[in-house]
Design an enzyme around this catalytic site. Structure first.
Site, mmCIF file in Angstrom:
data_model
loop_
_atom_site.group_PDB
_atom_site.id
_atom_site.type_symbol
_atom_site.label_atom_id
_atom_site.label_comp_id
_atom_site.label_asym_id
_atom_site.label_seq_id
_atom_site.Cartn_x
_atom_site.Cartn_y
_atom_site.Cartn_z
ATOM 1 N N SER A 7 0.883 -1.168 0.000
ATOM 2 C CA SER A 7 0.000 0.000 0.000
ATOM 3 C C SER A 7 0.920 1.217 0.000
ATOM 4 O O SER A 7 2.095 1.116 0.354
ATOM 5 C CB SER A 7 -0.927 -0.010 1.224
ATOM 6 O OG SER A 7 -0.191 -0.169 2.410
ATOM 7 N N GLU A 9 1.400 5.584 0.678
ATOM 8 C CA GLU A 9 0.875 6.786 1.332
ATOM 9 C C GLU A 9 1.266 8.037 0.556
ATOM 10 O O GLU A 9 2.425 8.190 0.153
ATOM 11 C CB GLU A 9 1.424 6.858 2.766
ATOM 12 C CG GLU A 9 0.805 7.963 3.581
ATOM 13 C CD GLU A 9 1.086 7.801 5.066
ATOM 14 O OE1 GLU A 9 0.840 6.709 5.623
ATOM 15 O OE2 GLU A 9 1.572 8.773 5.666
ATOM 16 N N ASP A 100 -1.724 15.677 16.270
ATOM 17 C CA ASP A 100 -0.824 16.205 17.297
ATOM 18 C C ASP A 100 -1.425 17.416 18.005
ATOM 19 O O ASP A 100 -2.357 18.036 17.521
ATOM 20 C CB ASP A 100 0.534 16.529 16.671
ATOM 21 C CG ASP A 100 1.310 15.237 16.406
ATOM 22 O OD1 ASP A 100 1.383 14.396 17.326
ATOM 23 O OD2 ASP A 100 1.788 15.060 15.281
ATOM 24 N N ASP A 144 2.068 2.098 25.448
ATOM 25 C CA ASP A 144 1.910 2.373 24.015
ATOM 26 C C ASP A 144 1.287 1.160 23.299
ATOM 27 O O ASP A 144 0.373 1.313 22.484
ATOM 28 C CB ASP A 144 3.292 2.695 23.433
ATOM 29 C CG ASP A 144 3.197 3.419 22.102
ATOM 30 O OD1 ASP A 144 2.287 4.253 21.935
ATOM 31 O OD2 ASP A 144 4.043 3.142 21.234
ATOM 32 N N LYS A 151 -7.130 0.100 20.367
ATOM 33 C CA LYS A 151 -7.641 0.519 19.049
ATOM 34 C C LYS A 151 -8.140 -0.698 18.258
ATOM 35 O O LYS A 151 -9.149 -0.633 17.566
ATOM 36 C CB LYS A 151 -6.549 1.276 18.276
ATOM 37 C CG LYS A 151 -6.218 2.637 18.904
ATOM 38 C CD LYS A 151 -5.322 3.504 18.029
ATOM 39 C CE LYS A 151 -3.876 3.129 18.095
ATOM 40 N NZ LYS A 151 -2.994 4.158 17.484
ATOM 41 N N PHE A 202 13.178 15.088 10.802
ATOM 42 C CA PHE A 202 11.835 14.555 10.929
ATOM 43 C C PHE A 202 11.818 13.388 11.921
ATOM 44 O O PHE A 202 10.918 13.278 12.757
ATOM 45 C CB PHE A 202 11.369 14.117 9.533
ATOM 46 C CG PHE A 202 9.934 13.727 9.453
ATOM 47 C CD1 PHE A 202 8.953 14.523 10.016
ATOM 48 C CD2 PHE A 202 9.549 12.554 8.808
ATOM 49 C CE1 PHE A 202 7.617 14.167 9.953
ATOM 50 C CE2 PHE A 202 8.219 12.180 8.737
ATOM 51 C CZ PHE A 202 7.251 12.985 9.317
ATOM 52 N N HIS A 252 3.790 -0.924 3.784
ATOM 53 C CA HIS A 252 3.128 0.359 3.531
ATOM 54 C C HIS A 252 4.241 1.370 3.221
ATOM 55 O O HIS A 252 5.076 1.647 4.083
ATOM 56 C CB HIS A 252 2.341 0.784 4.781
ATOM 57 C CG HIS A 252 1.563 2.050 4.614
ATOM 58 N ND1 HIS A 252 0.457 2.150 3.794
ATOM 59 C CD2 HIS A 252 1.731 3.273 5.160
ATOM 60 C CE1 HIS A 252 -0.031 3.379 3.848
ATOM 61 N NE2 HIS A 252 0.729 4.082 4.673
HETATM 62 P P1 FAD Z 1 -3.196 7.371 19.763
HETATM 63 O O1 FAD Z 1 -3.419 6.030 19.224
HETATM 64 O O2 FAD Z 1 -4.322 8.043 20.434
HETATM 65 O O3 FAD Z 1 -1.944 7.329 20.719
HETATM 66 C C1 FAD Z 1 -0.755 6.643 20.340
HETATM 67 C C2 FAD Z 1 0.293 6.747 21.417
HETATM 68 O O4 FAD Z 1 0.690 8.082 21.594
HETATM 69 C C3 FAD Z 1 -0.203 6.293 22.768
HETATM 70 O O5 FAD Z 1 0.799 5.614 23.434
HETATM 71 C C4 FAD Z 1 -0.530 7.592 23.452
HETATM 72 O O6 FAD Z 1 -0.512 7.436 24.836
HETATM 73 C C5 FAD Z 1 0.595 8.463 22.939
HETATM 74 N N1 FAD Z 1 0.329 9.884 22.962
HETATM 75 C C6 FAD Z 1 0.008 10.647 21.909
HETATM 76 N N2 FAD Z 1 -0.106 11.926 22.277
HETATM 77 C C7 FAD Z 1 0.145 11.968 23.590
HETATM 78 C C8 FAD Z 1 0.155 12.999 24.545
HETATM 79 N N3 FAD Z 1 -0.095 14.272 24.236
HETATM 80 N N4 FAD Z 1 0.447 12.688 25.815
HETATM 81 C C9 FAD Z 1 0.715 11.411 26.162
HETATM 82 N N5 FAD Z 1 0.721 10.393 25.287
HETATM 83 C C10 FAD Z 1 0.411 10.667 24.043
HETATM 84 N N6 FAD Z 1 -0.868 12.857 11.821
HETATM 85 C C11 FAD Z 1 -1.678 13.721 11.153
HETATM 86 O O7 FAD Z 1 -1.964 14.819 11.675
HETATM 87 N N7 FAD Z 1 -2.182 13.422 9.910
HETATM 88 C C12 FAD Z 1 -1.935 12.242 9.296
HETATM 89 O O8 FAD Z 1 -2.407 11.998 8.181
HETATM 90 C C13 FAD Z 1 -1.092 11.288 9.975
HETATM 91 N N8 FAD Z 1 -0.808 10.071 9.430
HETATM 92 C C14 FAD Z 1 -0.064 9.162 10.133
HETATM 93 C C15 FAD Z 1 0.142 7.886 9.586
HETATM 94 C C16 FAD Z 1 0.884 6.930 10.277
HETATM 95 C C17 FAD Z 1 1.069 5.555 9.651
HETATM 96 C C18 FAD Z 1 1.466 7.264 11.533
HETATM 97 C C19 FAD Z 1 2.312 6.262 12.265
HETATM 98 C C20 FAD Z 1 1.268 8.529 12.086
HETATM 99 C C21 FAD Z 1 0.492 9.479 11.412
HETATM 100 N N9 FAD Z 1 0.232 10.756 11.956
HETATM 101 C C22 FAD Z 1 -0.567 11.648 11.268
HETATM 102 C C23 FAD Z 1 0.830 11.151 13.241
HETATM 103 C C24 FAD Z 1 -0.096 10.908 14.468
HETATM 104 O O9 FAD Z 1 -1.230 11.755 14.410
HETATM 105 C C25 FAD Z 1 0.744 11.216 15.722
HETATM 106 O O10 FAD Z 1 1.773 10.279 15.849
HETATM 107 C C26 FAD Z 1 -0.037 11.360 17.020
HETATM 108 O O11 FAD Z 1 0.804 11.969 17.989
HETATM 109 C C27 FAD Z 1 -0.526 10.051 17.614
HETATM 110 O O12 FAD Z 1 -1.554 9.579 16.842
HETATM 111 P P2 FAD Z 1 -2.185 8.114 17.120
HETATM 112 O O13 FAD Z 1 -3.343 7.975 16.248
HETATM 113 O O14 FAD Z 1 -1.153 7.080 17.113
HETATM 114 O O15 FAD Z 1 -2.668 8.364 18.652
#
Ligand code: FAD
Length: 282
Positions: A7, A9, A100, A144, A151, A202, A252
């Site tokens: 896949s 991105e 974020d 983590d 999820k 990055f 991916h």
């Molecule tokens: P969650 O599943 O909710 O959390 C994941 C982990 O992060 C957990 O352990 C959680 O405890 C920890 N965590 C996150 N934030 C905090 C915090 N503030 N305090 C304490 N713990 C925290 N971002 C975008 O904006 N747009 C995108 O299109 C995008 N695509 C992505 C694609 C991939 C494959 C990946 C790996 C990341 C992508 N991201 C994107 C980044 C992602 O939004 C960030 O990594 C974000 O911080 C965590 O998202 P998550 O969905 O994993 O969060």
């Protein structure tokens, strides 16, 4: 060796020049019959054209298109409305993310809540993010992985990982996920290096480490885009090869919207991992 399953991105282009390279890249990816292509997204409102690009992409390709969606910048009602529109336009695959920055009072707190919302609405295949080297803000490795499990329990069908450069980081994460009872595919996110200095910056933001030996490999190549990209593809191919030997068949690939780049990696994988013809020994 096994058959490769890919896949890709992409990110939404921000100007006409980027638009041209975006569509060239898309055209080239189709050759590899990917499982899907995904389109990243900033916080809602940050990239107003995202949805149109998503719909255009859905029209343009024959594979599935996954829209990234984040909890940041929108409340529950707005996210529900957005998902309803996507579903109506034929988008059935999501990458559900937290995004974020801290959540505003009316925003969903994390990706788990977003998976729950998408499941409630129904009709989506939901993928989520995972972190081979642990999310930089996670309380611990175990916490983590527990979030990843939550999820999946909420309805995610696949974990796409953050990029990494050492096969062992991924393999350890895959083991930890399995030990935690995660029974959906954990798919490595592969980033071929196009610009070493930028990847270093990055990676530091994402909590991904860059092996020291890469400093030597890319030494003196600042500004030499062509050679850096060639090396980037070679290193990514090597990494995929190591993973494939450990049973990884899904990859991916982060395309960076660069034509003739991720496709080189994909070509290598298709060539190397194609089933070998059976040779009869007389
Ligand atoms: P969650 O599943 O909710 O959390 C994941 C982990 O992060 C957990 O352990 C959680 O405890 C920890 N965590 C996150 N934030 C905090 C915090 N503030 N305090 C304490 N713990 C925290 N971002 C975008 O904006 N747009 C995108 O299109 C995008 N695509 C992505 C694609 C991939 C494959 C990946 C790996 C990341 C992508 N991201 C994107 C980044 C992602 O939004 C960030 O990594 C974000 O911080 C965590 O998202 P998550 O969905 O994993 O969060």
């Amino acid at each position: 060796m096994s058959q490769v399953d890919l896949s890709f991105e992409l990110f939404p282009p921000k100007n006409p020049k980027q638009e041209a390279t975006f569509w060239r890249t898309v055209g080239q990816l189709e050759t590899f019959a990917p499982s899907y292509v995904s389109l990243t997204r900033g916080a809602l409102g940050a990239s107003t054209d995202h949805d149109q690009v998503l719909f255009d992409l859905h029209q343009a390709v024959s594979c599935k298109v996954a829209g990234h969606i984040t909890t940041r910048g929108a409340n529950r009602h707005e996210l529900s409305k957005l998902l309803g529109e996507w579903h109506q336009r034929g988008i059935r695959d999501l990458v559900a993310l937290r995004g974020d920055g801290e959540a505003a009072a009316d925003e969903l707190p994390d990706a788990t809540a977003l998976v729950e919302l998408a499941r409630e609405l129904g009709g989506f295949d939901i993928k989520v993010a995972g972190y081979p080297e642990t999310h930089p803000k996670a309380q611990s490795r175990a916490a983590d992985v527990a979030v990843a499990k939550a999820k999946v329990d909420a309805g995610a069908s696949e974990i796409l990982t953050q990029f990494f450069f050492e096969a062992n980081d991924f393999l350890r994460y895959r083991d930890d996920c399995a030990a935690a009872g995660i029974d959906v595919p954990v798919v490595p996110g592969i980033l071929p290096i196009a610009d070493y200095q930028r990847v270093r910056q990055f990676a530091a933001q994402c909590g991904a480490s860059v092996p020291d030996r890469f400093d030597e490999i890319f030494e003196g190549l600042e500004g030499n885009v062509a050679v850096q990209r060639e090396l980037g593809v070679d290193l990514a191919s090597e990494l995929c090869d190591k993973l494939n030997r450990e049973g990884v068949e899904r990859f991916h690939i982060y395309t960076l919207n660069i034509p003739n780049f991720a496709t080189k990696l994909a070509e290598n994988l298709v060539r190397e991992f194609a089933p070998q013809p059976i040779r009869l020994v007389s």
